[in-house]
Scaffold this motif. Structure first.
Motif, PDB file in Angstrom:
ATOM      1  N   UNK C 163      -0.406  -1.810  17.800  1.00 64.87           N
ATOM      2  CA  UNK C 163       0.009  -2.521  16.594  1.00 64.87           C
ATOM      3  C   UNK C 163      -0.368  -1.711  15.353  1.00 64.87           C
ATOM      4  N   UNK C 164      -1.577  -1.202  15.366  1.00 68.57           N
ATOM      5  CA  UNK C 164      -2.005  -0.388  14.224  1.00 68.57           C
ATOM      6  C   UNK C 164      -1.124   0.842  14.076  1.00 68.57           C
ATOM      7  N   UNK C 165      -0.737   1.424  15.204  1.00 67.79           N
ATOM      8  CA  UNK C 165       0.097   2.628  15.160  1.00 67.79           C
ATOM      9  C   UNK C 165       1.519   2.278  14.704  1.00 67.79           C
ATOM     10  N   UNK C 166       2.037   1.159  15.192  1.00 65.74           N
ATOM     11  CA  UNK C 166       3.381   0.742  14.768  1.00 65.74           C
ATOM     12  C   UNK C 166       3.406   0.504  13.253  1.00 65.74           C
ATOM     13  N   UNK C 167       2.344  -0.113  12.738  1.00 61.70           N
ATOM     14  CA  UNK C 167       2.265  -0.344  11.286  1.00 61.70           C
ATOM     15  C   UNK C 167       2.195   0.976  10.529  1.00 61.70           C
ATOM     16  N   UNK C 168       1.423   1.892  11.083  1.00 62.88           N
ATOM     17  CA  UNK C 168       1.285   3.206  10.446  1.00 62.88           C
ATOM     18  C   UNK C 168       2.635   3.926  10.393  1.00 62.88           C
TER      19      UNK C 168
END
Ligand code: SF4
Lengths: 221, 260, 477
Positions: C163-168
């Protein structure tokens, strides 16, 4: 810059002697008493465990075993996976051309080292100089007849490997064939398709290299 | 998640030749002041096997606290004072894997190039952790007189990784017919003691011991056993602080109490 | 190596790591996975023992001949057409690379994973000179987009979840943040980077094993980014520490086995590149130029002492951090510097000085979990103790900033301790006093306070073992 070299070497030479080991026991790598059949079996298990596809076949002229000829396996696989443009290494171009002439629905055979063309083809077909049973690895030895990019940039890589060229381990392949005295500019061991687990340790195939690796295992031992 | 057995081959130790009739006890400084009962139980367990125990009254500490704190000079001063007290060629039994590891592994290093080097090495070769000694040298067989109980076992890092112990303590517990050992999920993970580490890096140490306590409580055991007073002091202190019902005890005490 | 900046605050980083429950959970899960996979690779203790002995011997043998091997490496690389450069410090190394790039008018480089280039802060340096350096390893690519440092040397982005990577990616690349799994995120990165590989002016990589005998640079990887950066662009620049060189080509085989199995539990990585020069003769592709930058950055100082030299045996497998109970709780960023975990604890202060990294040597319970798994048998705990000695001014002075942590109060305390514990009479008096009155010490006393924040105060026994055994009549001989 030349100072850097001299300074580094001077500092290293000034250091007192440290721990060293005059002799090593290599038997942990050397001792493998696997028959060729063991090696073939192990190669397949290991290659398949990292998602390579391994298909047994024979050379077109070899009728001694009940196995399909590699060119027909190749044609079928290309048809099944929608490979229309197949880049090939030079020694394979003419024979394949001859074998496929007149047959319908064969992919286009492309012989090139051009970067942009290779970035756009559907698959690359190379030979393998050998294989490593213990890890299921292909030994690729690109050079004048086989561009390095051929096994790297197309989304699929297909390799021809002869069972007679299997070695138990990398150490055997290297020492028995005297690699140290004849290293080409590039040797690459390939074990399965490109992969990563950088995101949450989830295994994903096909990052920068091919997503699919097909090994046509030519039984000739 | 269990991380499995140690990947290294067990350390092979030559056993003493001939029957052992006499041993030294090295009590350790922590046992001396905080858990003397563990030392007493050690003596009783050994005496019951017909072994005469010698406890040189001049002894104090193996030097580890200073050694691990960047003060080898002071460690040597204290260790050096122990050397002449243990000069007979008989085994030295220690109810602690950590102090045992200090002498076995680190004394030769600490005294390298010093006049006492040979003596220190000789002592290092004669050091045995208690459970290792009971299993391999005395080959004890224990008769359990206690009521049925479930315990869990915390293996100390130094016992495993410096003394090379594998399952000796659990083999002893396995002889107690009424005792069930419920394993920890992470038996091989450090409890966070580490001597001055526990105060220098108090917050990391606190997180480690909190996880260890949760693991212990998760086993449903009534008691956690250990072979090292450092770990036990850390673990029992944390269990008590959080008001846990789980008790803790040194292996020597537990074995003696159930078999006397 | 300058002391202009404040010393690294390990505890500040620890706080961030310890109190971030997501981070701790991510780490725990990841490290458990790596430990399990590694254990499966070394189920045969005999094989493990023999293989790691061989690995240790090969590394020690190479280090024992290091200057000769470096000269031999240079000679054989040169014969192969590889241009060899030497750099004592970061500034020299960066200048060498900048010059190569500027002379050829190169403005974009693609990079494979290289910890040495992290030591150089190479990306920021090149960026400052108008050259875009793009990380191509997926984990490094993510970290670069996030503007962070790697928190693990093998899995740089292990602290981020999908999720953090998708947001990034949504933020930096404009992709959709919703419904992205690892496969989809990987595909996004593949698309972005493919074009970069095709058009970059140069590729920069690290080296796992430079081989003196043949002038070969061995580089291992799973993704194909290493092959890309060393094959497609017209110029390949490899950077490596001087300590990495091995003597013979066959030496690579046991080290390779140990490295991949220890690092990720793989029998071998997808790709093992053995590069012995730029394209030659009738070769159809490959870079026209290959450069090798050999960097020192404090390694020759580590080498100068035979004990600390063992640090240089490291093959950067990360097994020590995967098994470290401190690392798994604080995360990689607490360590500052480039190398986290146990290897970072011993290497960073040696390369950069004890004054800048004062807490590294003490941030260990000396549990030896790292020592047990290190495939080249580096005595990491012994090295930590040595650094503690150096810091307190009781070493040989071989380590930079030796004595910087010396404290009169501590020295005096240990002297008093030693005097008491080495004199039976003094010890008897002190222990009698402690057993009689020690429990009266308040829980808030110095030292005790840190202990009692989560633990009950230890209780002194009413009578020492010494006295009890004397009363029991146990022999005192
Ligand atoms: S110190 Fe050992 S375990 Fe840690 S990264 Fe280096 S080789 Fe691996």
């Amino acid at each position: 810059m030349s100072d850097a070299r001299a300074n580094i070497l001077r500092r290293l030479r000034a250091a007192p002697a440290g721990l060293t080991q005059p002799y090593s026991d290599w038997s942990v790598l050397r001792d493998r008493d696997w028959s060729i059949d063991d090696q073939v079996g192990l190669f397949r298990t290991m290659a398949e465990s990292v998602n390579a596809r391994v298909i047994d076949c024979v050379a077109p002229e070899d009728a001694s075993r009940p196995l399909p000829s590699w060119d027909s396996v190749l044609a079928e696989d290309c048809a099944a996976r929608g490979v229309r443009r197949l880049a090939v290494s030079a020694p394979l171009a003419a024979p394949l051309q001859a074998l496929w002439t007149g047959s319908p629905n064969r992919p286009e055979i492309i012989l090139t080292a051009d970067r942009d063309t290779l970035f756009s083809v559907d698959a690359g077909l190379t030979t393998a100089r050998g294989g490593i049973a213990e890890t299921g690895s292909l030994i690729l030895w690109p050079g004048p007849t086989e561009p390095r990019m051929l096994s790297l940039v197309p989304p699929r890589h297909i390799a021809l490997l002869r069972t007679s060229r299997l070695h138990p381990t990398l150490w055997h392949a290297m020492t028995e064939n005297g690699w140290a005295s004849q290293m080409p500019t590039n040797v690459v061991l390939v074990t399965g398709p490109s992969k990563t687990s950088d995101i949450e340790q989830t295994l994903v195939f096909g990052v920068h290299g091919p997503k699919d690796l097909l090994i046509l295992l030519i039984n000739d031992h | 998640m269990t991380t499995g057995p140690p990947p290294s081959a067990p350390v092979f130790r030559p056993l003493p030749t001939g029957p052992v009739t006499e041993v030294y006890l090295f009590g350790t400084c922590l046992v001396d002041l905080f858990t003397p009962s563990a030392g007493v139980s050690t003596v009783r367990l050994l005496q019951r096997e017909g072994v005469r125990v010698i406890f040189p009254q001049g002894q104090s500490c193996c030097g580890q606290p200073a050694y691990n704190s960047g003060h080898p000079e002071e460690a040597r001063t204290v260790a050096r004072a122990q050397i002449p007290l243990f000069c007979k060629d008989i085994p030295i039994v220690i109810p602690s894997g950590s102090c045992g590891g200090m002498i076995r592994q680190h004394w030769p290093h600490l005294f390298a190039g010093q006049p006492e080097e040979a003596a220190a090495r000789a002592i290092a070769a004669r050091v045995w952790e208690l459970s290792e000694f009971l299993v391999h040298v005395l080959k004890v067989s224990l008769e359990d007189h206690g009521t049925p109980e479930t315990v869990t076992w915390h293996s100390s890092c130094h016992a495993m990784r410096e003394m090379g112990l594998t399952d000796e303590p659990k083999r002893l517990l396995g002889q107690l017919k009424n005792v069930t050992v419920a394993p920890l999920q992470r038996e091989r993970e450090c409890c966070g003691f580490g001597g001055t580490f526990a105060v220098r890096h108090a917050d990391v140490s606190a997180a480690m011991v909190a996880d260890k306590c949760a693991d212990i409580e998760g086993t449903g055991a009534a008691t956690v056993l250990g072979g090292d007073c450092g770990c036990l002091m850390n673990i029992s202190g944390a269990l008590e602080h959080k008001g846990s019902a789980v008790g803790s005890q040194h292996l020597a005490d537990y074995l003696w109490e159930r078999t006397k | 190596m300058s002391h202009s900046s404040a010393p690294h605050d390990f505890r500040a980083g620890i706080d961030a790591g310890l109190h971030d429950t997501t981070l701790r959970a991510n780490f725990r899960r990841a490290m458990d996975g790596l430990m399990t996979k590694r254990a499966r690779q070394f189920e045969d203790p005999q094989e493990w023992t023999r293989l790691r002995a061989l690995g240790q011997e090969i590394r020690q043998r190479a280090l024992s001949k290091l200057p000769d091997l470096l000269e031999r490496l240079e000679e054989n690389c040169t014969r192969n057409g590889i241009r060899v450069h030497w750099a004592e410090d970061v500034a020299q190394a960066n200048a060498i690379i900048l010059e190569i790039l500027q002379q050829r008018g190169i403005t974009t480089v693609v990079k494979g994973k290289s910890m040495v280039s992290e030591e150089m802060h190479l990306n920021a340096f090149l960026g400052g000179h108008g050259i875009r350096a793009l990380e191509a390893d997926l984990g490094e690519y993510i970290i670069q987009l996030a503007g962070q440092m790697p928190c693990h040397i093998v899995m740089p982005a292990i602290h981020l979840n999908k999720t953090q990577i998708a947001d990034l990616f949504a933020d930096k690349l404009g992709t959709s943040p919703d419904g992205q799994d690892a496969e989809a995120l990987t595909a996004i990165a593949r698309e972005k980077l493919r074009e970069e590989f095709r058009t970059a002016g140069a590729g920069i990589s690290g080296v796992n094993f430079p081989v003196a005998e043949t002038g070969t640079l061995c580089l291992i990887e799973n993704e194909g980014n290493g092959r890309m950066v060393t094959t497609v662009p017209p110029v390949h620049i490899a950077v490596t520490g001087i300590e990495k060189v091995v003597e013979n080509l066959e030496d690579v085989t046991p080290l390779l086995r140990l490295l991949t199995r220890s690092a990720t539990g793989q029998p071998i990585t997808t790709y093992v590149n053995m590069i012995s020069g730029p394209r030659r003769g009738a070769d159809q592709d490959g870079p026209q130029e290959v450069h090798l930058v050999l960097i020192d950055f404090g390694r020759s100082r580590v080498y100068a002492d035979p004990e600390t030299r063992q640090t240089l045996q490291c093959i950067r497998c990360a097994a020590c951090m995967n098994h470290c109970p401190v690392y798994v709780r604080v995360g990689g960023h607490a360590y500052g510097g480039v190398y986290p975990g146990p290897i970072g604890k011993i290497l960073t202060p040696q390369l950069n000085g004890l004054a800048d990294y004062p807490d590294h040597p003490s941030a260990s319970s000396l549990c030896n979990a790292c020592v047990e798994v290190c495939p080249v048998k580096i005595p990491i705990a012994q090295m930590l103790v040595r650094l503690r000695n150096e810091k307190a001014g009781q070493g040989t002075g071989a380590v930079q900033d030796a004595g910087s942590g010396a404290s009169r109060v501590e020295d005096a305390a240990w002297k008093a301790w030693a005097a008491t514990y080495s004199t039976p009479l003094a010890y008897r008096v002190a222990s009698a006093a402690l057993t009689a009155a020690g429990n009266a010490l308040p829980a808030s006393a110095p030292l005790l306070k840190a202990w009692t924040s989560v633990r009950k105060k230890p209780r002194f026994a009413a009578q020492s073992l010494h006295r009890t055994l004397k009363e029991m009549g146990v022999a005192d001989e």
